[in-house]
Design a protein around this motif. Sequence first.
Motif, PDB file in Angstrom:
ATOM      1  N   GLY A 127       0.834  -1.210   0.000  1.00 44.36           N
ATOM      2  CA  GLY A 127       0.000   0.000   0.000  1.00 44.36           C
ATOM      3  C   GLY A 127       0.859   1.248   0.000  1.00 44.36           C
ATOM      4  N   GLN A 128       1.927   1.228   0.789  1.00 50.70           N
ATOM      5  CA  GLN A 128       2.820   2.376   0.861  1.00 50.70           C
ATOM      6  C   GLN A 128       3.607   2.535  -0.439  1.00 50.70           C
ATOM      7  N   SER A 129       4.037   1.429  -1.025  1.00 54.15           N
ATOM      8  CA  SER A 129       4.765   1.522  -2.292  1.00 54.15           C
ATOM      9  C   SER A 129       3.835   2.012  -3.402  1.00 54.15           C
ATOM     10  N   SER A 130       2.571   1.591  -3.364  1.00 55.44           N
ATOM     11  CA  SER A 130       1.592   2.045  -4.367  1.00 55.44           C
ATOM     12  C   SER A 130       1.391   3.558  -4.293  1.00 55.44           C
ATOM     13  N   MET A 131       1.310   4.073  -3.068  1.00 54.22           N
ATOM     14  CA  MET A 131       1.108   5.507  -2.874  1.00 54.22           C
ATOM     15  C   MET A 131       2.287   6.293  -3.471  1.00 54.22           C
ATOM     16  N   ALA A 132       3.501   5.849  -3.194  1.00 53.44           N
ATOM     17  CA  ALA A 132       4.688   6.523  -3.721  1.00 53.44           C
ATOM     18  C   ALA A 132       4.740   6.418  -5.242  1.00 53.44           C
ATOM     19  N   MET A 133       4.389   5.251  -5.771  1.00 49.83           N
ATOM     20  CA  MET A 133       4.417   5.045  -7.209  1.00 49.83           C
ATOM     21  C   MET A 133       3.448   5.995  -7.914  1.00 49.83           C
ATOM     22  N   GLN A 134       2.232   6.104  -7.393  1.00 53.74           N
ATOM     23  CA  GLN A 134       1.245   6.987  -8.005  1.00 53.74           C
ATOM     24  C   GLN A 134       1.684   8.445  -7.944  1.00 53.74           C
ATOM     25  N   ALA A 135       2.278   8.840  -6.827  1.00 54.59           N
ATOM     26  CA  ALA A 135       2.665  10.229  -6.655  1.00 54.59           C
ATOM     27  C   ALA A 135       3.860  10.620  -7.517  1.00 54.59           C
ATOM     28  N   LEU A 136       4.799   9.703  -7.715  1.00 55.00           N
ATOM     29  CA  LEU A 136       6.042  10.049  -8.412  1.00 55.00           C
ATOM     30  C   LEU A 136       6.125   9.519  -9.844  1.00 55.00           C
ATOM     31  N   GLN A 137       5.084   8.831 -10.312  1.00 53.00           N
ATOM     32  CA  GLN A 137       5.095   8.327 -11.679  1.00 53.00           C
ATOM     33  C   GLN A 137       5.287   9.485 -12.649  1.00 53.00           C
ATOM     34  N   GLY A 138       6.310   9.422 -13.476  1.00 51.45           N
ATOM     35  CA  GLY A 138       6.552  10.472 -14.454  1.00 51.45           C
ATOM     36  C   GLY A 138       7.317  11.664 -13.922  1.00 51.45           C
ATOM     37  N   PHE A 139       7.708  11.638 -12.644  1.00 47.47           N
ATOM     38  CA  PHE A 139       8.483  12.748 -12.074  1.00 47.47           C
ATOM     39  C   PHE A 139       9.745  12.930 -12.907  1.00 47.47           C
ATOM     40  N   LYS A 140       9.999  14.166 -13.325  1.00 50.89           N
ATOM     41  CA  LYS A 140      11.143  14.435 -14.191  1.00 50.89           C
ATOM     42  C   LYS A 140      12.343  14.868 -13.369  1.00 50.89           C
ATOM     43  N   ILE A 141      13.327  13.990 -13.267  1.00 50.50           N
ATOM     44  CA  ILE A 141      14.567  14.345 -12.596  1.00 50.50           C
ATOM     45  C   ILE A 141      15.321  15.336 -13.479  1.00 50.50           C
ATOM     46  N   THR A 142      15.302  15.120 -14.782  1.00 48.79           N
ATOM     47  CA  THR A 142      15.751  16.108 -15.763  1.00 48.79           C
ATOM     48  C   THR A 142      14.604  16.240 -16.751  1.00 48.79           C
ATOM     49  N   PRO A 143      14.577  17.302 -17.540  1.00 44.73           N
ATOM     50  CA  PRO A 143      13.466  17.454 -18.491  1.00 44.73           C
ATOM     51  C   PRO A 143      13.321  16.279 -19.464  1.00 44.73           C
ATOM     52  N   GLN A 144      14.416  15.567 -19.719  1.00 45.12           N
ATOM     53  CA  GLN A 144      14.371  14.450 -20.657  1.00 45.12           C
ATOM     54  C   GLN A 144      14.119  13.108 -19.977  1.00 45.12           C
ATOM     55  N   ASN A 145      14.059  13.073 -18.660  1.00 39.62           N
ATOM     56  CA  ASN A 145      13.982  11.802 -17.954  1.00 39.62           C
ATOM     57  C   ASN A 145      12.804  11.687 -16.986  1.00 39.62           C
ATOM     58  N   PRO A 146      11.589  11.456 -17.483  1.00 43.74           N
ATOM     59  CA  PRO A 146      10.499  11.161 -16.550  1.00 43.74           C
ATOM     60  C   PRO A 146      10.669   9.746 -16.011  1.00 43.74           C
ATOM     61  N   MET A 147      10.577   9.598 -14.706  1.00 47.45           N
ATOM     62  CA  MET A 147      10.751   8.272 -14.112  1.00 47.45           C
ATOM     63  C   MET A 147       9.609   7.350 -14.529  1.00 47.45           C
ATOM     64  N   ILE A 148       9.964   6.112 -14.802  1.00 56.16           N
ATOM     65  CA  ILE A 148       8.973   5.072 -15.080  1.00 56.16           C
ATOM     66  C   ILE A 148       9.031   4.137 -13.872  1.00 56.16           C
ATOM     67  N   ILE A 149       7.904   4.024 -13.176  1.00 51.66           N
ATOM     68  CA  ILE A 149       7.868   3.241 -11.945  1.00 51.66           C
ATOM     69  C   ILE A 149       6.884   2.079 -12.105  1.00 51.66           C
ATOM     70  N   ASN A 150       7.352   0.881 -11.773  1.00 51.84           N
ATOM     71  CA  ASN A 150       6.524  -0.320 -11.770  1.00 51.84           C
ATOM     72  C   ASN A 150       6.792  -1.088 -10.493  1.00 51.84           C
ATOM     73  N   PHE A 151       5.952  -2.052 -10.209  1.00 52.55           N
ATOM     74  CA  PHE A 151       6.247  -2.952  -9.110  1.00 52.55           C
ATOM     75  C   PHE A 151       7.338  -3.906  -9.596  1.00 52.55           C
ATOM     76  N   ALA A 152       8.285  -4.217  -8.730  1.00 45.89           N
ATOM     77  CA  ALA A 152       9.354  -5.148  -9.089  1.00 45.89           C
ATOM     78  C   ALA A 152       8.788  -6.553  -9.179  1.00 45.89           C
ATOM     79  N   LYS A 153       9.374  -7.342 -10.056  1.00 41.96           N
ATOM     80  CA  LYS A 153       8.982  -8.756 -10.110  1.00 41.96           C
ATOM     81  C   LYS A 153       9.642  -9.462  -8.950  1.00 41.96           C
ATOM     82  N   LYS A 154       8.909 -10.346  -8.303  1.00 36.89           N
ATOM     83  CA  LYS A 154       9.467 -11.087  -7.151  1.00 36.89           C
ATOM     84  C   LYS A 154      10.086 -12.374  -7.615  1.00 36.89           C
TER      85      LYS A 154
END
Length: 178
Positions: A151-178
């Motif tokens: 639940g906590q990882s989902s909240m962070a993923m939704q909030a930071l999905q696409g966050f641009k560390i640089t203008p050319q680099n929006p973060m792509i966030i997924n759940f890791a495969k176990k």
Amino acid sequence: MVCFSEVTAASNAVRQMQNFPFYVKPMRIQYTKTKSDCVSKEEGSFVPREKKKKQEEKAEKKWYADESKQSAVPNGTHGASNGGSTQASFCPGSGAQEAAAPNNILFIENLPYETTGRMLEMLFEQYPGFKEVRLIEAKPGIAFVDFEDEGQSSMAMQALQGFKITPQNPMIINFAKK
């Protein structure tokens, strides 16, 4: 904007992070002139504000400019000339991984080469349950971020999905495969 529940916590954050080098530029931090909506809601004094027309127009112009830039990509990957769509340059799940079941570990892609563990910690530690960041030195541009539960990882993923560390680099966030 970052909100704190106590003034002392905010003052401490300002003091510690003022002029902190973030991608070679020192961060400039200051207190807001008005209360944030989240603080007003917590106090019970929230009144919806009328959006300022200039801000809306500016945001709309920026959005159209970004869309036209994406449509003009030289190889046509985002252009309409080859029948493709003109959607944003990041799509959740468009990375090398297939969608994994929700869990407490996030897989981060599309990070700039210069990204450090501390930079990612600063982004993710604002979310409850944050545990650690693991950069993969053998493969720059990817990292794993651990949380206490899904639940906590989902909240962070939704909030930071696409966050641009640089203008050319929006973060792509997924759940890791176990």
